[in-house]
Design a protein around this motif. Structure first.
Motif, mmCIF file in Angstrom:
data_model
loop_
_atom_site.group_PDB
_atom_site.id
_atom_site.type_symbol
_atom_site.label_atom_id
_atom_site.label_comp_id
_atom_site.label_asym_id
_atom_site.label_seq_id
_atom_site.Cartn_x
_atom_site.Cartn_y
_atom_site.Cartn_z
ATOM 1 N N SER A 67 31.854 -33.872 17.600
ATOM 2 C CA SER A 67 32.636 -33.175 18.619
ATOM 3 C C SER A 67 31.910 -33.018 19.942
ATOM 4 C CB SER A 67 33.022 -31.792 18.103
ATOM 5 O OG SER A 67 31.841 -31.005 17.949
ATOM 6 N N GLY A 68 30.572 -33.121 19.946
ATOM 7 C CA GLY A 68 29.812 -32.905 21.172
ATOM 8 C C GLY A 68 29.731 -31.433 21.548
ATOM 9 N N ILE A 69 30.023 -30.549 20.637
ATOM 10 C CA ILE A 69 30.037 -29.106 20.895
ATOM 11 C C ILE A 69 28.781 -28.487 20.287
ATOM 12 C CG2 ILE A 69 31.234 -26.923 20.445
ATOM 13 C CD1 ILE A 69 33.816 -28.620 20.184
ATOM 14 N N THR A 70 28.150 -27.593 21.050
ATOM 15 C CA THR A 70 26.996 -26.850 20.552
ATOM 16 C C THR A 70 27.380 -25.383 20.441
ATOM 17 O OG1 THR A 70 25.462 -28.373 21.626
ATOM 18 C CG2 THR A 70 24.594 -26.213 20.988
ATOM 19 N N ILE A 71 27.239 -24.831 19.249
ATOM 20 C CA ILE A 71 27.521 -23.415 19.017
ATOM 21 C C ILE A 71 26.214 -22.655 19.268
ATOM 22 C CG2 ILE A 71 28.260 -21.671 17.333
ATOM 23 C CD1 ILE A 71 30.458 -23.624 18.168
ATOM 24 N N THR A 72 26.218 -21.745 20.208
ATOM 25 C CA THR A 72 24.987 -21.006 20.551
ATOM 26 C C THR A 72 24.867 -19.692 19.797
ATOM 27 O OG1 THR A 72 26.087 -19.985 22.440
ATOM 28 C CG2 THR A 72 24.864 -22.016 22.849
ATOM 29 N N GLY A 73 25.963 -19.163 19.300
ATOM 30 C CA GLY A 73 25.881 -17.916 18.555
ATOM 31 C C GLY A 73 27.230 -17.481 18.044
ATOM 32 N N VAL A 74 27.195 -16.593 17.086
ATOM 33 C CA VAL A 74 28.401 -16.000 16.515
ATOM 34 C C VAL A 74 28.248 -14.504 16.640
ATOM 35 C CG1 VAL A 74 29.713 -15.626 14.387
ATOM 36 C CG2 VAL A 74 28.806 -17.899 14.907
ATOM 37 N N LEU A 75 29.273 -13.847 17.154
ATOM 38 C CA LEU A 75 29.240 -12.401 17.345
ATOM 39 C C LEU A 75 30.430 -11.779 16.643
ATOM 40 C CD1 LEU A 75 28.063 -9.901 18.823
ATOM 41 C CD2 LEU A 75 29.600 -10.450 20.704
ATOM 42 N N PHE A 76 30.144 -10.801 15.780
ATOM 43 C CA PHE A 76 31.219 -10.061 15.133
ATOM 44 C C PHE A 76 31.607 -8.930 16.072
ATOM 45 C CE2 PHE A 76 28.919 -11.218 10.995
ATOM 46 C CZ PHE A 76 29.655 -12.374 10.849
ATOM 47 N N SER A 77 32.796 -8.993 16.630
ATOM 48 C CA SER A 77 33.201 -7.949 17.568
ATOM 49 C C SER A 77 33.642 -6.683 16.858
ATOM 50 C CB SER A 77 34.320 -8.454 18.488
ATOM 51 O OG SER A 77 35.434 -8.851 17.714
ATOM 52 N N LYS A 78 34.293 -6.799 15.717
ATOM 53 C CA LYS A 78 34.739 -5.622 14.984
ATOM 54 C C LYS A 78 34.693 -5.947 13.493
ATOM 55 C CE LYS A 78 38.470 -2.310 14.568
ATOM 56 N NZ LYS A 78 39.819 -1.940 14.933
ATOM 57 N N VAL A 79 33.958 -5.142 12.768
ATOM 58 C CA VAL A 79 33.841 -5.356 11.332
ATOM 59 C C VAL A 79 34.244 -4.062 10.648
ATOM 60 C CG1 VAL A 79 32.320 -5.998 9.451
ATOM 61 C CG2 VAL A 79 31.952 -6.968 11.711
ATOM 62 N N ASP A 80 35.462 -4.004 10.174
ATOM 63 C CA ASP A 80 35.985 -2.835 9.464
ATOM 64 C C ASP A 80 36.674 -3.318 8.201
ATOM 65 O OD1 ASP A 80 35.229 -0.847 11.297
ATOM 66 O OD2 ASP A 80 36.966 -1.264 12.559
ATOM 67 N N PRO A 81 36.714 -2.470 7.182
ATOM 68 C CA PRO A 81 37.455 -2.863 5.984
ATOM 69 C C PRO A 81 38.952 -2.905 6.297
ATOM 70 C CG PRO A 81 36.689 -0.594 5.807
ATOM 71 C CD PRO A 81 36.096 -1.158 7.065
ATOM 72 N N PRO A 82 39.690 -3.666 5.534
ATOM 73 C CA PRO A 82 41.146 -3.708 5.742
ATOM 74 C C PRO A 82 41.758 -2.313 5.604
ATOM 75 C CG PRO A 82 40.438 -5.399 4.182
ATOM 76 C CD PRO A 82 39.252 -4.540 4.465
ATOM 77 N N ALA A 83 42.823 -2.054 6.334
ATOM 78 C CA ALA A 83 43.457 -0.731 6.345
ATOM 79 C C ALA A 83 43.886 -0.285 4.947
ATOM 80 C CB ALA A 83 44.659 -0.746 7.287
ATOM 81 N N ALA A 84 44.300 -1.222 4.127
ATOM 82 C CA ALA A 84 44.783 -0.872 2.790
ATOM 83 C C ALA A 84 43.686 -0.288 1.908
ATOM 84 C CB ALA A 84 45.384 -2.101 2.114
ATOM 85 N N VAL A 85 42.446 -0.632 2.165
ATOM 86 C CA VAL A 85 41.342 -0.151 1.332
ATOM 87 C C VAL A 85 40.367 0.734 2.104
ATOM 88 C CG1 VAL A 85 41.455 -2.117 -0.246
ATOM 89 C CG2 VAL A 85 39.968 -2.219 1.750
ATOM 90 N N GLU A 86 40.727 1.115 3.301
ATOM 91 C CA GLU A 86 39.806 1.884 4.147
ATOM 92 C C GLU A 86 39.397 3.210 3.496
ATOM 93 O OE1 GLU A 86 39.322 3.310 8.764
ATOM 94 O OE2 GLU A 86 41.100 2.203 8.170
ATOM 95 N N GLN A 87 40.352 3.959 2.921
ATOM 96 C CA GLN A 87 40.020 5.236 2.290
ATOM 97 C C GLN A 87 39.115 5.026 1.078
ATOM 98 O OE1 GLN A 87 40.500 8.320 3.491
ATOM 99 N NE2 GLN A 87 39.203 8.973 1.808
ATOM 100 N N ALA A 88 39.419 4.014 0.293
ATOM 101 C CA ALA A 88 38.573 3.713 -0.866
ATOM 102 C C ALA A 88 37.168 3.334 -0.410
ATOM 103 C CB ALA A 88 39.184 2.588 -1.691
#
Length: 188
Positions: A67-88
């Protein structure tokens, strides 16, 4: 991993839709990494390692596409559990914190017991050393100390060869005098 210099001509001509390809490869790499990871690790301590693994996987796939593409980094902008299991997830997190608190309390108690045992051992060793030097004196001293502890809270009667002599409790004789003096001071 070697550098992956980007190439504009490969980006433009090797892939039909480069932006959607990158998005799909990134989603694939993320799903693959998350399928091998516990949720608590992904949200917490292993985020950086997961991001590095995802970056490497995306780069490998894009390189295989030339592809000729260089990936320089990966950033997780928001990491939360799914709403259905948030209380658990919150319940599990609270339980983990409680468990850590109990472990810390148990370790503190263990350390307290160890310190107490070490102190008692040192005291025993000191008494034993004295016993080795003078066994009869140490035996008599231990007897007297034990009798003092046992009899300290009891009314005492002294028995001598001539008969029974009641013990004069001097500490109690001074209490009424001290109480009367305090009452006189308060009355003034």
């Amino acid at each position: 991993m070697a550098d992956h210099p980007g190439s504009a001509d490969k980006f433009l001509y090797s892939l039909k839709e480069p932006e959607s390809t990158i998005r799909e490869v990134a989603e694939f790499a993320m799903r693959e990494a998350m399928s091998r990871t516990k949720l608590t690790d992904a949200i917490g301590p292993q985020r950086a390692q997961i991001a590095a693994a995802v970056r490497n996987r995306i780069q490998d796939v894009l390189d295989s596409y030339q592809s000729g593409i260089t990936i320089t980094g990966v950033l997780f902008s928001k990491v939360d559990p799914p709403a259905a299991v948030e209380q658990a997830f919150k319940d599990v997190s609270a339980a983990q914190q409680d468990a850590q608190t109990y472990i810390n309390q148990a370790n503190a108690y263990r350390q307290q017991l160890v310190s107490k045992a070490q102190g008692e051992t040192a005291r025993f060793n000191a008494v034993y050393e004295q016993y080795r030097l003078a066994p009869e004196v140490t035996r008599r001293r231990l007897y007297l100390e034990t009798m003092e502890q046992v009899l300290s809270g009891m009314d005492k009667t002294i028995v001598e060869a001539s008969g029974v002599v009641p013990y004069l409790p001097l500490d109690q004789a001074t209490k009424p005098a001290a109480a009367a003096a305090a009452a006189t001071t308060n009355a003034q």
